[in-house]
Design an enzyme around this catalytic site. Structure first.
Site, PDB file in Angstrom:
ATOM      1  N   ASP A  22      -2.408  -9.891   0.004  1.00 28.79           N
ATOM      2  CA  ASP A  22      -3.257  -9.323   1.041  1.00 28.79           C
ATOM      3  C   ASP A  22      -3.471 -10.353   2.151  1.00 28.79           C
ATOM      4  O   ASP A  22      -3.797 -11.513   1.867  1.00 28.79           O
ATOM      5  CB  ASP A  22      -4.602  -8.933   0.414  1.00 28.79           C
ATOM      6  CG  ASP A  22      -5.474  -8.100   1.326  1.00 28.79           C
ATOM      7  OD1 ASP A  22      -5.258  -8.109   2.554  1.00 28.79           O
ATOM      8  OD2 ASP A  22      -6.413  -7.458   0.801  1.00 28.79           O
ATOM      9  N   THR A  65      -8.673  -3.929   6.962  1.00 29.75           N
ATOM     10  CA  THR A  65      -7.315  -4.477   7.126  1.00 29.75           C
ATOM     11  C   THR A  65      -7.082  -5.005   8.535  1.00 29.75           C
ATOM     12  O   THR A  65      -6.658  -6.157   8.721  1.00 29.75           O
ATOM     13  CB  THR A  65      -6.267  -3.411   6.794  1.00 29.75           C
ATOM     14  OG1 THR A  65      -6.397  -3.036   5.415  1.00 29.75           O
ATOM     15  CG2 THR A  65      -4.858  -3.957   7.031  1.00 29.75           C
ATOM     16  N   THR A  68      -0.307  -2.016  19.431  1.00 26.15           N
ATOM     17  CA  THR A  68       0.087  -0.667  19.810  1.00 26.15           C
ATOM     18  C   THR A  68      -0.384  -0.325  21.213  1.00 26.15           C
ATOM     19  O   THR A  68      -1.356  -0.901  21.713  1.00 26.15           O
ATOM     20  CB  THR A  68      -0.522   0.344  18.814  1.00 26.15           C
ATOM     21  OG1 THR A  68      -0.313   1.678  19.279  1.00 26.15           O
ATOM     22  CG2 THR A  68      -2.026   0.134  18.680  1.00 26.15           C
ATOM     23  N   ASP A  69       0.267   0.655  21.827  1.00 21.19           N
ATOM     24  CA  ASP A  69      -0.200   1.138  23.129  1.00 21.19           C
ATOM     25  C   ASP A  69      -1.465   1.981  23.006  1.00 21.19           C
ATOM     26  O   ASP A  69      -2.151   2.256  24.011  1.00 21.19           O
ATOM     27  CB  ASP A  69       0.897   1.932  23.841  1.00 21.19           C
ATOM     28  CG  ASP A  69       1.361   3.168  23.084  1.00 21.19           C
ATOM     29  OD1 ASP A  69       0.896   3.400  21.954  1.00 21.19           O
ATOM     30  OD2 ASP A  69       2.213   3.906  23.624  1.00 21.19           O
ATOM     31  N   GLU A  70      -1.817   2.376  21.784  1.00 18.56           N
ATOM     32  CA  GLU A  70      -2.982   3.235  21.608  1.00 18.56           C
ATOM     33  C   GLU A  70      -4.290   2.526  21.945  1.00 18.56           C
ATOM     34  O   GLU A  70      -5.317   3.187  22.159  1.00 18.56           O
ATOM     35  CB  GLU A  70      -3.017   3.797  20.182  1.00 18.56           C
ATOM     36  CG  GLU A  70      -1.841   4.709  19.899  1.00 18.56           C
ATOM     37  CD  GLU A  70      -1.981   5.504  18.619  1.00 18.56           C
ATOM     38  OE1 GLU A  70      -3.104   5.963  18.321  1.00 18.56           O
ATOM     39  OE2 GLU A  70      -0.973   5.660  17.912  1.00 18.56           O
ATOM     40  N   LYS A 104      -7.370  -1.824  16.078  1.00 16.09           N
ATOM     41  CA  LYS A 104      -6.280  -2.631  16.627  1.00 16.09           C
ATOM     42  C   LYS A 104      -6.713  -3.350  17.900  1.00 16.09           C
ATOM     43  O   LYS A 104      -6.317  -4.497  18.145  1.00 16.09           O
ATOM     44  CB  LYS A 104      -5.065  -1.741  16.916  1.00 16.09           C
ATOM     45  CG  LYS A 104      -4.314  -1.287  15.672  1.00 16.09           C
ATOM     46  CD  LYS A 104      -3.747  -2.450  14.860  1.00 16.09           C
ATOM     47  CE  LYS A 104      -2.612  -3.145  15.575  1.00 16.09           C
ATOM     48  NZ  LYS A 104      -1.999  -4.217  14.731  1.00 16.09           N
ATOM     49  N   THR A 157       0.843  -1.187   0.000  1.00 15.75           N
ATOM     50  CA  THR A 157       0.000   0.000   0.000  1.00 15.75           C
ATOM     51  C   THR A 157       0.883   1.244   0.000  1.00 15.75           C
ATOM     52  O   THR A 157       2.116   1.157  -0.083  1.00 15.75           O
ATOM     53  CB  THR A 157      -0.902   0.019   1.246  1.00 15.75           C
ATOM     54  OG1 THR A 157      -0.084   0.133   2.422  1.00 15.75           O
ATOM     55  CG2 THR A 157      -1.742  -1.245   1.333  1.00 15.75           C
ATOM     56  N   ARG A 205      -6.573  17.652  16.317  1.00 10.79           N
ATOM     57  CA  ARG A 205      -7.381  16.643  15.639  1.00 10.79           C
ATOM     58  C   ARG A 205      -8.435  16.117  16.616  1.00 10.79           C
ATOM     59  O   ARG A 205      -8.244  16.164  17.840  1.00 10.79           O
ATOM     60  CB  ARG A 205      -6.509  15.507  15.114  1.00 10.79           C
ATOM     61  CG  ARG A 205      -5.957  14.574  16.165  1.00 10.79           C
ATOM     62  CD  ARG A 205      -5.031  13.556  15.507  1.00 10.79           C
ATOM     63  NE  ARG A 205      -4.466  12.640  16.485  1.00 10.79           N
ATOM     64  CZ  ARG A 205      -3.350  11.929  16.285  1.00 10.79           C
ATOM     65  NH1 ARG A 205      -2.701  12.065  15.142  1.00 10.79           N
ATOM     66  NH2 ARG A 205      -2.898  11.108  17.199  1.00 10.79           N
ATOM     67  N   HIS A 237      -7.825  13.662  20.236  1.00  7.95           N
ATOM     68  CA  HIS A 237      -6.372  13.517  20.341  1.00  7.95           C
ATOM     69  C   HIS A 237      -5.996  13.102  21.760  1.00  7.95           C
ATOM     70  O   HIS A 237      -6.182  13.858  22.720  1.00  7.95           O
ATOM     71  CB  HIS A 237      -5.695  14.839  19.968  1.00  7.95           C
ATOM     72  CG  HIS A 237      -4.249  14.720  19.692  1.00  7.95           C
ATOM     73  ND1 HIS A 237      -3.458  15.784  19.325  1.00  7.95           N
ATOM     74  CD2 HIS A 237      -3.407  13.647  19.714  1.00  7.95           C
ATOM     75  CE1 HIS A 237      -2.220  15.399  19.133  1.00  7.95           C
ATOM     76  NE2 HIS A 237      -2.164  14.096  19.375  1.00  7.95           N
ATOM     77  N   TYR A 273      -8.569   4.013  14.390  1.00 12.26           N
ATOM     78  CA  TYR A 273      -7.361   3.182  14.314  1.00 12.26           C
ATOM     79  C   TYR A 273      -7.193   2.328  15.555  1.00 12.26           C
ATOM     80  O   TYR A 273      -7.055   1.108  15.475  1.00 12.26           O
ATOM     81  CB  TYR A 273      -6.128   4.067  14.118  1.00 12.26           C
ATOM     82  CG  TYR A 273      -4.832   3.365  14.473  1.00 12.26           C
ATOM     83  CD1 TYR A 273      -4.465   2.178  13.837  1.00 12.26           C
ATOM     84  CD2 TYR A 273      -3.981   3.873  15.458  1.00 12.26           C
ATOM     85  CE1 TYR A 273      -3.285   1.516  14.176  1.00 12.26           C
ATOM     86  CE2 TYR A 273      -2.806   3.228  15.793  1.00 12.26           C
ATOM     87  CZ  TYR A 273      -2.472   2.041  15.153  1.00 12.26           C
ATOM     88  OH  TYR A 273      -1.318   1.391  15.492  1.00 12.26           O
TER      89      TYR A 273
END
Length: 348
Positions: free
Chosen positions: A60, A101, A135-137, A165, A37, A291, A294, A161
Site C-alpha cells: 500500500d 488512497t 487527470t483532466d477531471e 485527485k 485492489t 449520474r 455528471h 474522485y
C-alpha cells in the site's frame, strides 16, 4: 537516466501496466508497487513476469515504512505515482476510499520519498524525479463551446474522485515548493485500450454488446470526452519523467473528442461487422437516469507537451478503437468472468 531504477505505484492497473510493459520491454529496471485492489489486473503483466529487470511488490502506498524501505533497498531514482482510486461512480457510492488512497496515500508516499531523497548524494538528488500522474477531471465541467483545458486551467472538481485527485495534485506541488522535492505533474484525458476494468464505458459497452445485452447510456449521451489510447499515454508519461522540467505540469490529450452516445454507436457498428447477432446492436442502447454531477465535457490542449517534449499520439482513434474491440472479443469471456460488477453504480 536509462540506468535509474523506476518505482511505479499502481503498476498492475490499466495505465500502470501499460507503462510497466513499455519500460521493462525497453530494458529499464522497474519495481512495481501495487495493493492489488479490485481494479488490478495481474494478467496484464504476464509479458514481464520473470524478467530480470522487473520486480513486483504487493503493498500500500499509505504504508510509509514499506515505501521507505523499498526506496532505499532498490536505490530508486524515479517514482511514477499512478496508484489511485479512479472511478467516478464508485466515488459517489464510497468517497472515503478515495480520500484514503488518493489524498492520504499520496501524502504518505510524498513523505517517504522526501525522507529518502534527503539522504541521497548531491548528484543523485539532482537526478531524482517524483512524477505524479493525474487527470483532466480536476478541471471540472467544460462548456461544449469552451476552449480546451490546459496547464493554466483553474481547478473546479465536480466529484469526490476529481476532488481527491485535485487534493493530491496540490500536495505534490506543495512538496515541491516547501521542501524542494523534484516533481513533475501530468494531467491526462480519458484512456482506452486492452485490460481496462469493465466498469468503464468502453469495455462495459463492448462486453455487454458482445452478448447482445442492453447498453446503458447516461442521460442523453451528449457528454463529450477526449479519448487517448493507453499506450500513447504510457509514451507521454515516459517523455514527461525523462525530459520534463522540474516543477512543471504537462497536459496530455489526443484531440479526439467524441460524445458518449457516438462512442457506444461506433462500438456497436464495429461489433456488428465482426460478431453479428442477427440485429443491429444500436437497438440495444438504453438511456438511463444521469449520474449526480455528471460533467458535460472534458478536452485537453496538449500543445505544451507537443512543443516542449516532442510527444504526439502514434495510434489513430479509428485503429485504436478497432483493435480494442478485437481484444475484448478475443479475451472477453475470461476478462468478464472475474468478479466485476457490470451493473450500474454511482446512484448517490
Amino acid at each position: 537516466m536509462s540506468s535509474r531504477i523506476i518505482l511505479v505505484t499502481g503498476g498492475a492497473g490499466f495505465i500502470g501496466s501499460a507503462l510497466v510493459r513499455r519500460l521493462v520491454g525497453q530494458g529499464r529496471r522497474v519495481v512495481n508497487l501495487d495493493k492489488l485492489t479490485y481494479a488490478a489486473a495481474p494478467a496484464s503483466l504476464g509479458a514481464v513476469v520473470g524478467k530480470s529487470n522487473y520486480r513486483f511488490v504487493q503493498g500500500d502506498i499509505a504504508d510509509r515504512r514499506l515505501v521507505a524501505e523499498l526506496l532505499a533497498a532498490e536505490s530508486v531514482g524515479t517514482i511514477i505515482h499512478l496508484a489511485a482510486e479512479s472511478h467516478v461512480d464508485r466515488s459517489i457510492d464510497d468517497p472515503g476510499a478515495f480520500v484514503e488512497t488518493n489524498i492520504v496515500g499520496t501524502y504518505e508516499l510524498l513523505q517517504a520519498a522526501r525522507g529518502y531523497w534527503e539522504t541521497l548524494s548531491n548528484n543523485a538528488r539532482s537526478a531524482f524525479r517524483f512524477h505524479h500522474v493525474s487527470t483532466d477531471e480536476v478541471f471540472g465541467d467544460l462548456d461544449f463551446d469552451a476552449r480546451k483545458f490546459d496547464e493554466a486551467s483553474p481547478y473546479r472538481p465536480s466529484s469526490p474522485y476529481s476532488a481527491s485527485k485535485a487534493a493530491s495534485d496540490h500536495l505534490v506541488r506543495a512538496w515541491r515548493h516547501t521542501y524542494g522535492l523534484p516533481v513533475v505533474v501530468t494531467n491526462c484525458t480519458n484512456n482506452y485500450g486492452p485490460w481496462q476494468a469493465p466498469e468503464k464505458l468502453i469495455p462495459l459497452t463492448i462486453l455487454k454488446a458482445i452478448k447482445g445485452e442492453r447498453l446503458p447510456v447516461y442521460g442523453t449521451g451528449a457528454n463529450i470526452r477526449d479519448w487517448l489510447h493507453v499506450d500513447d499515454h504510457a509514451a507521454a508519461l515516459q517523455v514527461a519523467f525523462e525530459r520534463g522540467r522540474i516543477g512543471e505540469t504537462y497536459a496530455i490529450g489526443a484531440r479526439e473528442e467524441h460524445s458518449n452516445i457516438a462512442m457506444v454507436a461506433r462500438i456497436c457498428d464495429l461489433l456488428d461487422a465482426c460478431v453479428p447477432i442477427g440485429k443491429q446492436r444500436r437497438s440495444l442502447i438504453e438511456f438511463v437516469a444521469d449520474r449526480p454531477g455528471h460533467d458535460r465535457r472534458y478536452a485537453i490542449d496538449p500543445a505544451k507537451i507537443e512543443s516542449e517534449l516532442g510527444w504526439k499520439p502514434a495510434i489513430s482513434f479509428a485503429d485504436g478503437l478497432a483493435a480494442t474491440v478485437d481484444w475484448y472479443v478475443e479475451h472477453g469471456d475470461s476478462w468478464a468472468a472475474r468478479d466485476w460488477s457490470l451493473e450500474r453504480i454511482g446512484r448517490g
